[in-house]
Scaffold this motif. Structure first.
Motif, PDB file in Angstrom:
ATOM      1  N   HIS A 200       0.676  -1.731  -0.239  1.00 34.28           N
ATOM      2  CA  HIS A 200      -0.055  -0.036   0.001  1.00 34.28           C
ATOM      3  C   HIS A 200       1.057   1.361  -0.052  1.00 34.28           C
ATOM      4  O   HIS A 200       0.102   1.875  -0.219  1.00 34.28           O
ATOM      5  N   LEU A 201       1.921   1.291   0.640  1.00 36.12           N
ATOM      6  CA  LEU A 201       2.581   2.007   1.106  1.00 36.12           C
ATOM      7  C   LEU A 201       3.827   2.337  -0.499  1.00 36.12           C
ATOM      8  O   LEU A 201       3.845   3.451  -0.871  1.00 36.12           O
ATOM      9  N   GLY A 202       4.112   1.350  -1.665  1.00 35.24           N
ATOM     10  CA  GLY A 202       4.841   1.092  -2.609  1.00 35.24           C
ATOM     11  C   GLY A 202       5.799   1.379  -2.097  1.00 35.24           C
ATOM     12  O   GLY A 202       6.705   1.714  -3.520  1.00 35.24           O
ATOM     13  N   SER A 203       6.497   1.075  -1.128  1.00 37.88           N
ATOM     14  CA  SER A 203       8.035   1.149  -0.671  1.00 37.88           C
ATOM     15  C   SER A 203       8.699  -0.010   0.579  1.00 37.88           C
ATOM     16  O   SER A 203       7.759  -0.114   1.111  1.00 37.88           O
ATOM     17  N   GLU A 204       9.644  -0.002   0.377  1.00 36.65           N
ATOM     18  CA  GLU A 204      10.309  -0.958   1.744  1.00 36.65           C
ATOM     19  C   GLU A 204      11.789  -0.291   2.301  1.00 36.65           C
ATOM     20  O   GLU A 204      11.271  -0.157   3.544  1.00 36.65           O
ATOM     21  N   SER A 205      10.921   1.157   2.314  1.00 35.85           N
ATOM     22  CA  SER A 205      12.100   2.145   2.798  1.00 35.85           C
ATOM     23  C   SER A 205      11.282   3.194   3.877  1.00 35.85           C
ATOM     24  O   SER A 205      10.778   3.868   3.535  1.00 35.85           O
ATOM     25  N   PHE A 206      10.931   2.477   5.361  1.00 40.51           N
ATOM     26  CA  PHE A 206      10.591   3.030   5.844  1.00 40.51           C
ATOM     27  C   PHE A 206      11.410   2.471   7.428  1.00 40.51           C
ATOM     28  O   PHE A 206      11.481   0.832   7.258  1.00 40.51           O
ATOM     29  N   ASN A 207      11.126   3.409   8.623  1.00 43.01           N
ATOM     30  CA  ASN A 207      11.623   3.179   9.760  1.00 43.01           C
ATOM     31  C   ASN A 207      10.705   2.032   9.887  1.00 43.01           C
ATOM     32  O   ASN A 207       9.700   2.304  10.266  1.00 43.01           O
ATOM     33  N   ARG A 208      10.863   1.041  10.941  1.00 43.67           N
ATOM     34  CA  ARG A 208      10.450  -0.203  11.535  1.00 43.67           C
ATOM     35  C   ARG A 208      11.204   0.148  13.188  1.00 43.67           C
ATOM     36  O   ARG A 208      12.589  -0.189  12.422  1.00 43.67           O
ATOM     37  N   ILE A 209      10.943  -0.752  13.861  1.00 45.60           N
ATOM     38  CA  ILE A 209      10.809  -1.914  15.006  1.00 45.60           C
ATOM     39  C   ILE A 209      11.350  -2.759  14.736  1.00 45.60           C
ATOM     40  O   ILE A 209       8.816  -2.962  15.194  1.00 45.60           O
ATOM     41  N   ARG A 210      11.192  -4.226  15.233  1.00 45.56           N
ATOM     42  CA  ARG A 210      11.090  -5.013  14.834  1.00 45.56           C
ATOM     43  C   ARG A 210      10.876  -5.932  16.872  1.00 45.56           C
ATOM     44  O   ARG A 210      11.989  -5.394  17.782  1.00 45.56           O
ATOM     45  N   ILE A 211      10.114  -6.699  16.948  1.00 44.79           N
ATOM     46  CA  ILE A 211      10.319  -7.347  18.315  1.00 44.79           C
ATOM     47  C   ILE A 211      10.306  -8.268  18.210  1.00 44.79           C
ATOM     48  O   ILE A 211       8.953  -9.227  18.013  1.00 44.79           O
ATOM     49  N   GLY A 212      11.475  -9.132  19.031  1.00 42.25           N
ATOM     50  CA  GLY A 212      11.217 -10.006  19.180  1.00 42.25           C
ATOM     51  C   GLY A 212      10.324 -11.118  19.677  1.00 42.25           C
ATOM     52  O   GLY A 212      10.254 -10.893  20.995  1.00 42.25           O
ATOM     53  N   ILE A 213       9.953 -12.185  19.064  1.00 43.50           N
ATOM     54  CA  ILE A 213       8.448 -13.381  19.762  1.00 43.50           C
ATOM     55  C   ILE A 213       9.008 -14.665  19.934  1.00 43.50           C
ATOM     56  O   ILE A 213       8.649 -15.499  20.334  1.00 43.50           O
ATOM     57  N   GLY A 214      10.275 -15.002  18.905  1.00 43.67           N
ATOM     58  CA  GLY A 214      10.760 -16.278  18.963  1.00 43.67           C
ATOM     59  C   GLY A 214      10.400 -17.141  17.825  1.00 43.67           C
ATOM     60  O   GLY A 214       8.717 -16.784  17.697  1.00 43.67           O
ATOM     61  N   ARG A 215      10.557 -18.395  17.281  1.00 41.59           N
ATOM     62  CA  ARG A 215       9.768 -18.713  16.506  1.00 41.59           C
ATOM     63  C   ARG A 215       9.170 -20.545  17.264  1.00 41.59           C
ATOM     64  O   ARG A 215       9.833 -21.128  19.104  1.00 41.59           O
ATOM     65  N   PRO A 216       8.340 -20.923  16.503  1.00 42.63           N
ATOM     66  CA  PRO A 216       7.733 -22.291  17.311  1.00 42.63           C
ATOM     67  C   PRO A 216       8.324 -23.202  17.938  1.00 42.63           C
ATOM     68  O   PRO A 216       9.375 -23.782  16.919  1.00 42.63           O
ATOM     69  N   THR A 217       8.009 -23.722  18.328  1.00 39.34           N
ATOM     70  CA  THR A 217       9.110 -24.971  19.245  1.00 39.34           C
ATOM     71  C   THR A 217       8.266 -26.142  19.063  1.00 39.34           C
ATOM     72  O   THR A 217       6.934 -26.607  19.209  1.00 39.34           O
ATOM     73  N   GLY A 218       8.681 -27.283  19.021  1.00 41.00           N
ATOM     74  CA  GLY A 218       7.433 -28.440  19.536  1.00 41.00           C
ATOM     75  C   GLY A 218       6.769 -29.200  17.897  1.00 41.00           C
ATOM     76  O   GLY A 218       5.298 -29.746  18.087  1.00 41.00           O
ATOM     77  N   GLY A 219       6.819 -28.605  16.901  1.00 39.73           N
ATOM     78  CA  GLY A 219       6.126 -28.718  15.710  1.00 39.73           C
ATOM     79  C   GLY A 219       4.598 -27.781  15.944  1.00 39.73           C
ATOM     80  O   GLY A 219       4.249 -27.918  15.128  1.00 39.73           O
ATOM     81  N   MET A 220       4.301 -27.201  16.801  1.00 38.44           N
ATOM     82  CA  MET A 220       3.931 -25.683  16.279  1.00 38.44           C
ATOM     83  C   MET A 220       3.464 -25.002  15.342  1.00 38.44           C
ATOM     84  O   MET A 220       4.359 -24.718  15.150  1.00 38.44           O
ATOM     85  N   LYS A 221       2.947 -25.155  14.180  1.00 42.46           N
ATOM     86  CA  LYS A 221       2.856 -24.224  13.105  1.00 42.46           C
ATOM     87  C   LYS A 221       2.844 -22.891  13.818  1.00 42.46           C
ATOM     88  O   LYS A 221       2.151 -22.069  14.599  1.00 42.46           O
ATOM     89  N   VAL A 222       3.016 -22.046  12.374  1.00 47.47           N
ATOM     90  CA  VAL A 222       3.214 -20.403  13.373  1.00 47.47           C
ATOM     91  C   VAL A 222       2.166 -19.560  13.222  1.00 47.47           C
ATOM     92  O   VAL A 222       2.561 -18.580  13.730  1.00 47.47           O
ATOM     93  N   PRO A 223       0.861 -20.172  12.329  1.00 51.57           N
ATOM     94  CA  PRO A 223       0.298 -19.161  13.324  1.00 51.57           C
ATOM     95  C   PRO A 223      -0.617 -19.637  14.006  1.00 51.57           C
ATOM     96  O   PRO A 223      -1.349 -18.589  14.794  1.00 51.57           O
ATOM     97  N   ASP A 224      -0.914 -20.699  14.590  1.00 51.90           N
ATOM     98  CA  ASP A 224      -0.817 -21.068  15.982  1.00 51.90           C
ATOM     99  C   ASP A 224       0.231 -20.415  17.582  1.00 51.90           C
ATOM    100  O   ASP A 224      -0.414 -19.664  18.043  1.00 51.90           O
ATOM    101  N   TYR A 225       1.062 -20.004  16.647  1.00 51.50           N
ATOM    102  CA  TYR A 225       2.696 -19.795  17.377  1.00 51.50           C
ATOM    103  C   TYR A 225       1.603 -18.519  17.537  1.00 51.50           C
ATOM    104  O   TYR A 225       1.747 -17.987  19.164  1.00 51.50           O
ATOM    105  N   VAL A 226       2.120 -17.215  16.295  1.00 50.47           N
ATOM    106  CA  VAL A 226       2.151 -16.233  16.867  1.00 50.47           C
ATOM    107  C   VAL A 226       0.771 -15.451  17.597  1.00 50.47           C
ATOM    108  O   VAL A 226       0.050 -13.662  18.356  1.00 50.47           O
ATOM    109  N   LEU A 227      -0.482 -16.630  17.486  1.00 50.50           N
ATOM    110  CA  LEU A 227      -2.171 -15.846  17.443  1.00 50.50           C
ATOM    111  C   LEU A 227      -2.272 -16.849  18.972  1.00 50.50           C
ATOM    112  O   LEU A 227      -3.075 -16.766  19.827  1.00 50.50           O
ATOM    113  N   ALA A 228      -1.232 -16.901  19.700  1.00 56.88           N
ATOM    114  CA  ALA A 228      -0.610 -17.520  21.597  1.00 56.88           C
ATOM    115  C   ALA A 228      -0.492 -16.758  22.059  1.00 56.88           C
ATOM    116  O   ALA A 228       0.490 -15.553  21.611  1.00 56.88           O
ATOM    117  N   PRO A 229      -0.610 -16.780  23.539  1.00 60.21           N
ATOM    118  CA  PRO A 229      -0.092 -15.783  24.609  1.00 60.21           C
ATOM    119  C   PRO A 229       1.181 -16.102  24.966  1.00 60.21           C
ATOM    120  O   PRO A 229       1.795 -17.370  24.449  1.00 60.21           O
TER     121      PRO A 229
END
Length: 187
Positions: A120-149
């Motif tokens: 929508h902005l037509g560019s990758e050139s904008f400031n960002r702050i990435r906050i680490g949440i880590g990767r799922p372990t134990g075979g958990m799927k990414v969508p389930d992981y990011v939507l978990a507390p």
């Protein structure tokens, strides 16, 4: 005007999930800056704060993560905000919980909210702050992981990163983003 955007999903069921860490950072920043109540426009919640450095808009797109650009693009157009005057806060699977990375540009890295913003902005050139949440372990799927507390063990690390990301945004109101980036990366 500067615009600080936190990515997340609206609704009580998503409130405490990993994917909503961007919303948490906006809430912390609103608290720190004593922001007025949020208003609604262009499928987003936002508030404008008048500061000595100028106006600051805090934004939480309410379009759901994958459509974040549908809120941010029209808001930027309406308020005539330039790309260099935005910062986007969002969760990142490639960073461990407790890690923070600031960047001035880059790809979406598989993050659907960032894909929508870039489209929508037509560019990758904008400031960002990435906050680490880590990767799922134990075979958990990414969508389930990011939507978990966050786990009890992760919670203090995440609270610290939310506070650090809000502090970085406050510093950006007074200093160039490159300087803020140099101060926070590796800290």
């Amino acid at each position: 005007m500067k615009m600080i955007i936190g990515l997340g999903n609206p609704g009580k069921q998503y409130e405490k999930t990993r994917h909503n860490v961007g919303f948490h950072a906006i809430d912390e920043l609103a608290r720190r800056l004593d922001a007025p109540a949020m208003q609604m426009k262009f499928n987003g919640a936002y508030t404008i704060i008048h500061r000595p450095e100028g106006k600051v808009m805090l934004v939480k797109p309410l379009t759901y993560m994958n459509l974040s650009g549908e809120c941010v693009g029209p808001l930027m157009d309406y308020y005539d905000v330039e790309l260099e005057d935005i910062v986007v806060l969002y969760d990142d699977l490639d960073l461990d919980p407790g890690k923070l990375r600031l960047r001035q540009k880059g790809s979406a890295g598989g993050h659907n909210g960032m894909k929508s913003l870039i489209a929508h902005l037509g560019s990758e050139s904008f400031n960002r702050i990435r906050i680490g949440i880590g990767r799922p372990t134990g075979g958990m799927k990414v969508p389930d992981y990011v939507l978990a507390p966050f786990s009890k063990e992760e919670q203090p690390l995440i609270e610290e990163m939310v506070e650090k990301s809000a502090a970085a945004c406050e510093d950006w109101l007074k200093s160039p983003f490159l300087e803020v980036m140099n101060n926070y990366n590796g800290a």
